[in-house]
Motif scaffolding. Structure first.
Motif, PDB file in Angstrom:
ATOM      1  N   TRP A 180     -34.547  -2.037   7.156  1.00 37.54           N
ATOM      2  CA  TRP A 180     -33.297  -1.261   7.272  1.00 37.54           C
ATOM      3  C   TRP A 180     -32.565  -1.223   5.940  1.00 37.54           C
ATOM      4  O   TRP A 180     -32.006  -0.187   5.559  1.00 37.54           O
ATOM      5  CB  TRP A 180     -32.382  -1.863   8.334  1.00 37.54           C
ATOM      6  CG  TRP A 180     -32.764  -1.573   9.749  1.00 37.54           C
ATOM      7  CD1 TRP A 180     -33.217  -2.468  10.677  1.00 37.54           C
ATOM      8  CD2 TRP A 180     -32.720  -0.304  10.427  1.00 37.54           C
ATOM      9  NE1 TRP A 180     -33.460  -1.832  11.879  1.00 37.54           N
ATOM     10  CE2 TRP A 180     -33.165  -0.515  11.753  1.00 37.54           C
ATOM     11  CE3 TRP A 180     -32.348   0.985  10.038  1.00 37.54           C
ATOM     12  CZ2 TRP A 180     -33.252   0.517  12.695  1.00 37.54           C
ATOM     13  CZ3 TRP A 180     -32.439   2.015  10.968  1.00 37.54           C
ATOM     14  CH2 TRP A 180     -32.881   1.778  12.272  1.00 37.54           C
TER      15      TRP A 180
ATOM     16  N   GLY B 117     -34.309   1.123   3.701  1.00 35.63           N
ATOM     17  CA  GLY B 117     -34.101   2.474   4.232  1.00 35.63           C
ATOM     18  C   GLY B 117     -32.717   3.003   3.914  1.00 35.63           C
ATOM     19  O   GLY B 117     -32.545   4.189   3.615  1.00 35.63           O
ATOM     20  N   THR B 118     -31.717   2.114   3.926  1.00 32.24           N
ATOM     21  CA  THR B 118     -30.355   2.546   3.616  1.00 32.24           C
ATOM     22  C   THR B 118     -30.297   3.169   2.221  1.00 32.24           C
ATOM     23  O   THR B 118     -29.745   4.252   2.034  1.00 32.24           O
ATOM     24  CB  THR B 118     -29.379   1.347   3.682  1.00 32.24           C
ATOM     25  OG1 THR B 118     -29.483   0.743   4.973  1.00 32.24           O
ATOM     26  CG2 THR B 118     -27.954   1.791   3.458  1.00 32.24           C
TER      27      THR B 118
ATOM     28  N   MET C  64     -32.389   6.597   2.221  1.00 35.14           N
ATOM     29  CA  MET C  64     -31.824   7.688   3.022  1.00 35.14           C
ATOM     30  C   MET C  64     -30.416   8.072   2.583  1.00 35.14           C
ATOM     31  O   MET C  64     -30.025   9.233   2.686  1.00 35.14           O
ATOM     32  CB  MET C  64     -31.842   7.312   4.507  1.00 35.14           C
ATOM     33  CG  MET C  64     -33.228   7.200   5.100  1.00 35.14           C
ATOM     34  SD  MET C  64     -34.211   8.697   4.893  1.00 35.14           S
ATOM     35  CE  MET C  64     -33.300   9.810   5.943  1.00 35.14           C
TER      36      MET C  64
ATOM     37  N   TYR D 236     -26.119   9.289   8.620  1.00 28.48           N
ATOM     38  CA  TYR D 236     -27.183   8.401   9.100  1.00 28.48           C
ATOM     39  C   TYR D 236     -27.656   7.496   7.965  1.00 28.48           C
ATOM     40  O   TYR D 236     -27.706   6.273   8.115  1.00 28.48           O
ATOM     41  CB  TYR D 236     -28.355   9.221   9.658  1.00 28.48           C
ATOM     42  CG  TYR D 236     -29.506   8.331  10.074  1.00 28.48           C
ATOM     43  CD1 TYR D 236     -29.478   7.638  11.275  1.00 28.48           C
ATOM     44  CD2 TYR D 236     -30.613   8.157   9.241  1.00 28.48           C
ATOM     45  CE1 TYR D 236     -30.512   6.793  11.645  1.00 28.48           C
ATOM     46  CE2 TYR D 236     -31.654   7.322   9.594  1.00 28.48           C
ATOM     47  CZ  TYR D 236     -31.605   6.637  10.799  1.00 28.48           C
ATOM     48  OH  TYR D 236     -32.626   5.796  11.144  1.00 28.48           O
ATOM     49  N   GLY D 237     -27.999   8.099   6.842  1.00 23.27           N
ATOM     50  CA  GLY D 237     -28.613   7.342   5.759  1.00 23.27           C
ATOM     51  C   GLY D 237     -27.687   6.292   5.176  1.00 23.27           C
ATOM     52  O   GLY D 237     -28.109   5.178   4.857  1.00 23.27           O
TER      53      GLY D 237
ATOM     54  N   MET E 232     -27.287   3.458   8.874  1.00 19.53           N
ATOM     55  CA  MET E 232     -28.346   2.526   8.503  1.00 19.53           C
ATOM     56  C   MET E 232     -27.823   1.209   7.958  1.00 19.53           C
ATOM     57  O   MET E 232     -28.401   0.153   8.221  1.00 19.53           O
ATOM     58  CB  MET E 232     -29.311   3.178   7.515  1.00 19.53           C
ATOM     59  CG  MET E 232     -30.179   4.221   8.208  1.00 19.53           C
ATOM     60  SD  MET E 232     -31.373   4.978   7.116  1.00 19.53           S
ATOM     61  CE  MET E 232     -32.763   3.900   7.332  1.00 19.53           C
TER      62      MET E 232
ATOM     63  N   TRP F 218     -38.504   4.032  12.322  1.00 17.90           N
ATOM     64  CA  TRP F 218     -39.251   5.212  11.878  1.00 17.90           C
ATOM     65  C   TRP F 218     -38.964   6.418  12.748  1.00 17.90           C
ATOM     66  O   TRP F 218     -38.830   7.545  12.239  1.00 17.90           O
ATOM     67  CB  TRP F 218     -40.753   4.911  11.817  1.00 17.90           C
ATOM     68  CG  TRP F 218     -41.061   4.015  10.653  1.00 17.90           C
ATOM     69  CD1 TRP F 218     -41.418   2.702  10.694  1.00 17.90           C
ATOM     70  CD2 TRP F 218     -40.990   4.374   9.261  1.00 17.90           C
ATOM     71  NE1 TRP F 218     -41.573   2.209   9.416  1.00 17.90           N
ATOM     72  CE2 TRP F 218     -41.324   3.214   8.512  1.00 17.90           C
ATOM     73  CE3 TRP F 218     -40.672   5.547   8.565  1.00 17.90           C
ATOM     74  CZ2 TRP F 218     -41.355   3.205   7.119  1.00 17.90           C
ATOM     75  CZ3 TRP F 218     -40.710   5.539   7.172  1.00 17.90           C
ATOM     76  CH2 TRP F 218     -41.042   4.382   6.472  1.00 17.90           C
TER      77      TRP F 218
ATOM     78  N   THR G 213     -35.414   7.629  11.810  1.00 18.71           N
ATOM     79  CA  THR G 213     -35.324   8.106  10.431  1.00 18.71           C
ATOM     80  C   THR G 213     -36.107   9.403  10.243  1.00 18.71           C
ATOM     81  O   THR G 213     -35.594  10.369   9.656  1.00 18.71           O
ATOM     82  CB  THR G 213     -35.825   7.021   9.458  1.00 18.71           C
ATOM     83  OG1 THR G 213     -35.077   5.834   9.699  1.00 18.71           O
ATOM     84  CG2 THR G 213     -35.668   7.449   8.015  1.00 18.71           C
TER      85      THR G 213
END
Lengths: 459, 141
Positions: free
Chosen positions: A303, A306-307, A310, A346-347, A351, A383, A386
């Motif tokens: 996560w 991913g932050t 994204m 979201y990103g 996240m 996944w 995202t």
């Protein structure tokens, strides 16, 4: 969990996830109304569904930030929270006030709600994202002040780390800039100008401080990299955030009646706004590559990485796509904006909250990390959510570009609804992808109840 | 990052940068406030315009429409609707909602009085006269 009082974070995280579910369900309703216009009309008109969707988002992110603060601050300051009781009391006040507001939106016509709640005394309602009744707004201020008092007192009596100071600064900024939501002059241009002081200076200003502090905290924990290194990165990232983002507010001042020079200031500075997000991505990967320990919580690390990625794509790249004034002249107020909004929120903020929850929740439940199968399930949810938000963004971007082409360019431009009919296929694809997102979210919640495998308890 | 670039330096860039650019922002805001009266024509904000804005807000019009490009993207831009459609059309349109056409997007019936409809039109007329640097690109909004 090193300090008993960190436990107050748990209800905040649970409430955040619960409201997140509500946000997504209303998103699906709106997505369906985009293709079948009279769905649920007149019971839930689009504008009501949208208020619920966006307000739930804001409220659950705030729950997440507060939960994060209650978890992080005792550990950072190495002292118990000033008052766990106050934190719990504020939790219930905020939850009940939030729930009553949503019920109000759904059960009472908005104009009636406005007159019932004192909007004639001080009109603040009916502006995008700030639709809350006056009493709710006042409630938010009271909860925020009590929360800030609690957190600030804790920091004052404990160790003052850079992470805790940046978090505190971000949270105080959040409260201060919310005060502009009470200023609603009858001159629409002034109204819009200062409306952005809440909205822009939140999401492209002080919220990024909170985001940076939360990300830095999780990275220290999962990588074991030296605090000095991480905090140096944190400062330089948030420096770039404010250096570019404050004047970057100008990208909202192109077409609302404000002077032309904002087209230069807004374009140049907001074109630089991707830089701090890019640095955030480099930072996250760099720290994980230089890790000094193998933390068993792989999901939290995912996560956190991913932050960075994204947030850079959603806020940075998709923001840049339409931020230059000559481009924005055509894309302003189209689905391009919606595309950017979805991936950016979201990103960046969804996240980072999920990264914090992913790291902290196992600790709050008395384990270092969840079992292997539970983590695998959580990574599947990562996944699914995202990838589906990426596709939702791509479909909305396609819809937006076509909308601009059909409605705003060429010699025979179509009217709004005629153009909408032409791009319906993308709204269908977006809605279908929305269900994949929901599946990811269900799996995410399911992972909390996964009984398979052994949870890891060794510190 | 290199060892010669210390955390203290990074912190100073943060505080210095934040303060400098916030002051610059305040300066630009001050200048904007001086310039705005010529661009927003505030002398034309009548009581009717003020009431119209209040109606606009208390019906949450922004939840479906954009106004000067800001709001929701479910229904047409209304910053220039006065130019596009004219006052009588706007009144008749609001009064005739919802259309009830199956499968089509629906606008609620707000039961506005004739006075309230006039106020709404006055607000939209004033809005259409704000100097928006020639936005939107064409009459369709």
């Amino acid at each position: 969990m090193q300090f008993q009082s960190q436990a107050v974070a748990k209800p905040y995280f649970i409430a955040a996830i619960g409201l997140f579910v509500g946000q997504i369900l209303f998103g699906l309703i709106m997505g369906y109304q985009y293709v079948v216009g009279d769905f649920l009309f007149p019971a839930i008109p689009f504008n009501v569904a949208r208020m619920v969707h966006t307000n739930l988002l804001i409220v659950w992110l705030l729950f997440g930030f507060m939960g994060a603060a209650y978890y992080m601050i005792p550990e950072e300051t190495e002292t118990e929270l000033f008052s766990p009781k106050l934190a719990l009391l504020m939790f219930w006040i905020f939850l009940v006030a939030g729930a009553l507001t949503i019920v109000g939106y759904l059960m009472v016509p908005y104009a009636t709600l406005a007159s019932m709640t004192g909007n004639d005394i001080l009109p603040t309602m009916g502006r995008e994202f700030l639709e809350q009744p006056l009493i709710t707004k006042v409630g938010i201020v009271i909860v925020a002040l009590a929360f800030l008092f609690n957190i600030s007192m804790t920091v004052l009596k404990g160790r003052k780390t850079s992470i805790s100071l940046v978090m505190l600064l971000g949270l105080w900024g959040l409260a201060v800039f919310f005060l502009f939501s009470f200023y609603n002059p009858s001159n629409l241009v002034l109204d819009k100008y200062f409306w952005w002081w809440t909205v822009h200076l939140w999401v492209e200003g002080v919220w990024e401080l909170i985001l940076g502090a939360m990300l830095a905290f999780v990275l220290i924990k999962v990588t074991g990299v030296d605090r000095e290194v991480i905090e140096k990165w944190l400062y330089i990232i948030i420096a770039m955030t404010l250096i570019t983002g404050i004047i970057g507010t100008g990208h909202h001042y192109f077409w609302i009646g404000t002077p032309e020079y904002w087209q230069w200031f807004g374009s140049v500075f907001s074109a630089l706004e991707p830089i701090p997000f890019f640095m955030m991505t480099v930072f996250a990967f760099n720290m994980v590559n230089r890790r000094r320990r193998e933390h068993p919580n792989k999901a939290a690390t995912l996560w956190a990485l991913g932050t960075g990625v994204m947030a850079f794509l959603g806020a940075g790249v998709w923001g840049f796509l339409h931020t230059l004034a000559p481009v924005n002249f055509f894309t302003h107020g189209t689905q391009v904006t919606a595309a950017h909004g979805h991936m950016a929120f979201y990103g960046a903020y969804v996240m980072v909250n999920l990264a914090m929850i992913s790291y902290a929740m196992p600790m709050l439940r008395g384990r270092t990390a969840n079992s292997g199968p539970a983590q695998t399930m959580e990574m599947w949810s990562f996944w699914l959510m995202t990838v589906s938000i990426v596709f939702i963004t791509l479909f909305l971007t396609a819809a937006g570009i076509l909308q601009v082409w059909l409605q705003r360019m060429g010699s025979t431009p179509l009217g709004f609804m005629a153009a909408q009919d032409q791009i319906m296929i993308f709204y269908w694809l977006r809605e279908i992808t929305g269900f994949v997102f929901l599946l990811g979210l269900v799996l995410y919640i399911w992972s909390f109840f996964c009984k398979k495998g052994e949870a890891q308890t060794a510190a | 990052m290199s060892e010669t670039f210390t955390k203290a330096m990074a912190r100073n860039i943060f505080y210095g940068g934040a303060v400098f650019f916030f002051l610059l922002f305040l300066g630009l805001t001050f200048d904007t406030m001086q310039t705005l009266p010529k661009r927003d024509h505030r002398e034309n904000i009548t009581d009717s315009v003020v009431r119209g804005k209040h109606i606009w807000e208390t019906r949450d019009c922004i939840g479906c429409h954009t106004l000067l490009g800001e709001g929701a993207y479910f229904a047409p831009e209304l910053g220039n609707v006065y130019t596009r459609r004219g006052g009588p059309f706007i009144k008749a349109w609001i009064a005739a909602q919802p259309t009830g056409a199956p499968g089509r997007r629906q606008m609620p019936q707000f039961n506005l009085t004739d006075q309230e409809l006039d106020d709404m039109v006055a607000f939209l007329k004033w809005t259409s006269e704000v100097n928006t640097n020639k936005w939107p690109p064409n009459i369709e909004g």
